[in-house]
Design an enzyme around this catalytic site. Structure first.
Site, mmCIF file in Angstrom:
data_model
loop_
_atom_site.group_PDB
_atom_site.id
_atom_site.type_symbol
_atom_site.label_atom_id
_atom_site.label_comp_id
_atom_site.label_asym_id
_atom_site.label_seq_id
_atom_site.Cartn_x
_atom_site.Cartn_y
_atom_site.Cartn_z
ATOM 1 N N ARG A 45 0.851 -1.185 0.000
ATOM 2 C CA ARG A 45 0.000 0.000 0.000
ATOM 3 C C ARG A 45 0.891 1.241 0.000
ATOM 4 O O ARG A 45 1.963 1.250 0.635
ATOM 5 C CB ARG A 45 -0.898 0.027 1.249
ATOM 6 C CG ARG A 45 -2.045 -0.965 1.201
ATOM 7 C CD ARG A 45 -3.086 -0.608 0.138
ATOM 8 N NE ARG A 45 -4.218 -1.526 0.108
ATOM 9 C CZ ARG A 45 -4.327 -2.581 -0.709
ATOM 10 N NH1 ARG A 45 -3.368 -2.861 -1.579
ATOM 11 N NH2 ARG A 45 -5.403 -3.343 -0.671
ATOM 12 N N HIS B 30 -0.852 0.274 -9.711
ATOM 13 C CA HIS B 30 -1.507 -0.678 -8.785
ATOM 14 C C HIS B 30 -2.001 -1.912 -9.569
ATOM 15 O O HIS B 30 -3.197 -2.194 -9.611
ATOM 16 C CB HIS B 30 -2.671 -0.003 -8.045
ATOM 17 C CG HIS B 30 -3.085 -0.773 -6.808
ATOM 18 N ND1 HIS B 30 -3.467 -0.170 -5.638
ATOM 19 C CD2 HIS B 30 -3.191 -2.111 -6.553
ATOM 20 C CE1 HIS B 30 -3.785 -1.082 -4.736
ATOM 21 N NE2 HIS B 30 -3.623 -2.270 -5.283
HETATM 22 P P1 NDP Z 1 -1.437 -11.881 4.743
HETATM 23 O O1 NDP Z 1 -2.379 -11.419 5.780
HETATM 24 O O2 NDP Z 1 -1.488 -13.291 4.284
HETATM 25 O O3 NDP Z 1 0.069 -11.599 5.243
HETATM 26 C C1 NDP Z 1 0.422 -10.461 5.910
HETATM 27 C C2 NDP Z 1 1.830 -10.619 6.467
HETATM 28 O O4 NDP Z 1 2.240 -9.384 7.048
HETATM 29 C C3 NDP Z 1 1.904 -11.682 7.578
HETATM 30 O O5 NDP Z 1 3.103 -12.427 7.466
HETATM 31 C C4 NDP Z 1 1.927 -10.830 8.848
HETATM 32 O O6 NDP Z 1 2.593 -11.421 9.951
HETATM 33 C C5 NDP Z 1 2.719 -9.632 8.371
HETATM 34 N N1 NDP Z 1 2.480 -8.474 9.234
HETATM 35 C C6 NDP Z 1 1.319 -7.856 9.531
HETATM 36 N N2 NDP Z 1 1.510 -6.850 10.413
HETATM 37 C C7 NDP Z 1 2.827 -6.846 10.686
HETATM 38 C C8 NDP Z 1 3.633 -6.069 11.545
HETATM 39 N N3 NDP Z 1 3.127 -5.081 12.310
HETATM 40 N N4 NDP Z 1 4.952 -6.337 11.601
HETATM 41 C C9 NDP Z 1 5.493 -7.348 10.863
HETATM 42 N N5 NDP Z 1 4.764 -8.133 10.022
HETATM 43 C C10 NDP Z 1 3.449 -7.883 9.940
HETATM 44 O O7 NDP Z 1 -1.615 -10.893 3.502
HETATM 45 P P2 NDP Z 1 -1.332 -11.168 1.949
HETATM 46 O O8 NDP Z 1 0.016 -11.757 1.806
HETATM 47 O O9 NDP Z 1 -2.459 -11.874 1.329
HETATM 48 O O10 NDP Z 1 -1.340 -9.654 1.391
HETATM 49 C C11 NDP Z 1 -0.442 -8.690 1.884
HETATM 50 C C12 NDP Z 1 -0.819 -7.304 1.387
HETATM 51 O O11 NDP Z 1 -0.491 -7.171 0.007
HETATM 52 C C13 NDP Z 1 -2.301 -6.951 1.437
HETATM 53 O O12 NDP Z 1 -2.696 -6.574 2.735
HETATM 54 C C14 NDP Z 1 -2.382 -5.794 0.458
HETATM 55 O O13 NDP Z 1 -2.156 -4.571 1.125
HETATM 56 C C15 NDP Z 1 -1.229 -6.060 -0.514
HETATM 57 N N6 NDP Z 1 -1.721 -6.402 -1.851
HETATM 58 C C16 NDP Z 1 -1.387 -5.580 -2.899
HETATM 59 C C17 NDP Z 1 -1.807 -5.895 -4.173
HETATM 60 C C18 NDP Z 1 -1.417 -5.045 -5.334
HETATM 61 O O14 NDP Z 1 -1.911 -5.255 -6.444
HETATM 62 N N7 NDP Z 1 -0.524 -4.089 -5.174
HETATM 63 C C19 NDP Z 1 -2.614 -7.075 -4.452
HETATM 64 C C20 NDP Z 1 -2.887 -7.882 -3.287
HETATM 65 C C21 NDP Z 1 -2.460 -7.538 -2.041
HETATM 66 P P3 NDP Z 1 2.045 -12.778 10.638
HETATM 67 O O15 NDP Z 1 2.332 -13.867 9.609
HETATM 68 O O16 NDP Z 1 2.851 -12.920 11.845
HETATM 69 O O17 NDP Z 1 0.582 -12.576 10.845
HETATM 70 C C1 OXD Z 2 -5.631 -6.129 -2.992
HETATM 71 C C2 OXD Z 2 -5.238 -5.196 -4.031
HETATM 72 O O1 OXD Z 2 -5.495 -5.820 -1.798
HETATM 73 O O2 OXD Z 2 -5.576 -5.421 -5.198
HETATM 74 O O3 OXD Z 2 -6.060 -7.236 -3.328
HETATM 75 O O4 OXD Z 2 -4.557 -4.203 -3.737
#
Ligand code: NDP
Ligand code: OXD
Length: 306
Positions: A221, A269
């Site tokens: 993000r 994006h």
């Molecule tokens: P998940 O919820 O599967 O994974 C999130 C990861 O972030 C986990 O490993 C979590 O730790 C870690 N995390 C969360 N908070 C913290 C913190 N404070 N400190 C350290 N680590 C942290 O999410 P996804 O992998 O499915 O997606 C990740 C992000 O990617 C989405 O939230 C979205 O913002 C972004 N995204 C962007 C897209 C784009 O097109 N640009 C498309 C899809 C997603 P833990 O494992 O310990 O819970």
């Molecule tokens: C998502 C994205 O969060 O597209 O899936 O950014």
């Protein structure tokens, strides 16, 4: 069963058709203000009014992995919020990140500039040991990216909230191990959810802790990055550059300096697009499971915010 579709920026008709085909027993409509109560909703950045008018909803299905557009609204902690769990996004993210990494590592932008001037040139080969990749966020997408990066034999490490054990990957967790993770990283990839803990996590202080000449890839993000801090770090040579798919304001405003900076690559994006068929199949499967009283994956923890 009644289901509303309430998704800003998505064309409703193809989604309605796919949802109706997957759930023929359900009545599926586009939500309009004042509409009666529904059982479920498929949402993307819905207005507050929608949440206020539908407090009885059994589950909200977000058609993205990131739920920050919802968690910033007033949402009852009792509302079951379900995010997309891969649904075809992780392989796209793996493609995008390895493409950005390899383009930087192999200096393909330099070759492109030379080729544009009909110049036949060679760059000195670089060692991948000198380009350890650090992935912030080891969830569904982060772990898929780890595997992709390993295929090309880059050293890779990861950082997450809770400790992880991944074969061949040094894993760091929490605030206590963040500095150590940064200090060993030459290519930083952000795949965190946007929460109050992660907002602004890439800033002057944290980026300066990376190895000198580090490269940043932000695919999570825009608000993870303090945008004002990036260009001074690149212009001073502390960072080599960045590939950015997400921005604080989207679309990125025409006058934004990121568009024209020679060491910043911008994409709109698009690193991992929501795929309609995969998403509908996942959501329909989860609605059927919930109706049968079965547990489902991808339920957001309101306390953690992701
Ligand atoms: P998940 O919820 O599967 O994974 C999130 C990861 O972030 C986990 O490993 C979590 O730790 C870690 N995390 C969360 N908070 C913290 C913190 N404070 N400190 C350290 N680590 C942290 O999410 P996804 O992998 O499915 O997606 C990740 C992000 O990617 C989405 O939230 C979205 O913002 C972004 N995204 C962007 C897209 C784009 O097109 N640009 C498309 C899809 C997603 P833990 O494992 O310990 O819970
Ligand atoms: C998502 C994205 O969060 O597209 O899936 O950014």
């Amino acid at each position: 069963m009644k289901i509303y579709f309430c998704c800003t920026d998505f064309k409703a008709e193809p989604w309605l058709a796919a949802l109706r085909a997957a759930l023929p027993q359900a009545q599926i409509e586009v939500w309009a203000p004042g509409a009666g109560p529904a059982d479920y909703a498929v949402v993307w950045a819905p207005p507050q009014q929608f949440l206020d008018e539908q407090p009885q909803i059994k589950a909200l299905f977000n058609i993205g992995a990131g739920v920050d557009a919802l968690t910033q609204l007033k949402l009852s902690p009792k509302t079951k919020l379900v995010r997309l769990d891969d649904a075809g996004m992780s392989v796209q993210m793996a493609e995008y990140v390895t493409h950005a990494l390899i383009r930087h590592f192999r200096e393909f932008d330099v070759y492109a500039a030379d080729v544009a001037n009909a110049k036949w040139s060679f760059r000195k080969p670089r060692l991948r040991e000198d380009f350890p990749v650090g992935i912030m966020g080891l969830g569904v997408l982060g772990q898929r990216v780890v595997r992709a990066v390993q295929t090309f034999e880059f050293p890779v490490r990861g950082w997450s909230r809770s400790p992880k054990e991944l074969h061949g990957v040094p894993c760091y967790a929490g605030d206590a191990q963040f500095a150590e993770f940064l200090a060993e990283t030459k290519v930083l990839v952000c795949l965190l959810p946007l929460t109050e803990e992660t907002r602004g996590i890439m800033n002057r202080e944290t980026l300066a802790q990376l190895r000198p000449g580090a490269y940043v890839i932000n695919v999570a993000r825009g608000a993870h990055l303090v945008e004002e801090d990036l260009i001074p770090l690149i212009d001073s040579g502390q960072l080599a550059g960045a590939t950015l798919d997400v921005f604080r304001q989207e679309p990125l405003p025409a006058g934004h300096p990121f568009w024209r900076h020679p060491k910043i690559t911008v994409t709109p994006h698009t690193s991992a697009r929501t795929l309609r068929d995969e998403s509908v199949a996942q959501i329909a499967g989860k609605i059927v499971a919930l109706e049968q009283g079965k547990p489902i994956a991808g339920v957001v923890d309101h306390h953690k915010g992701y």
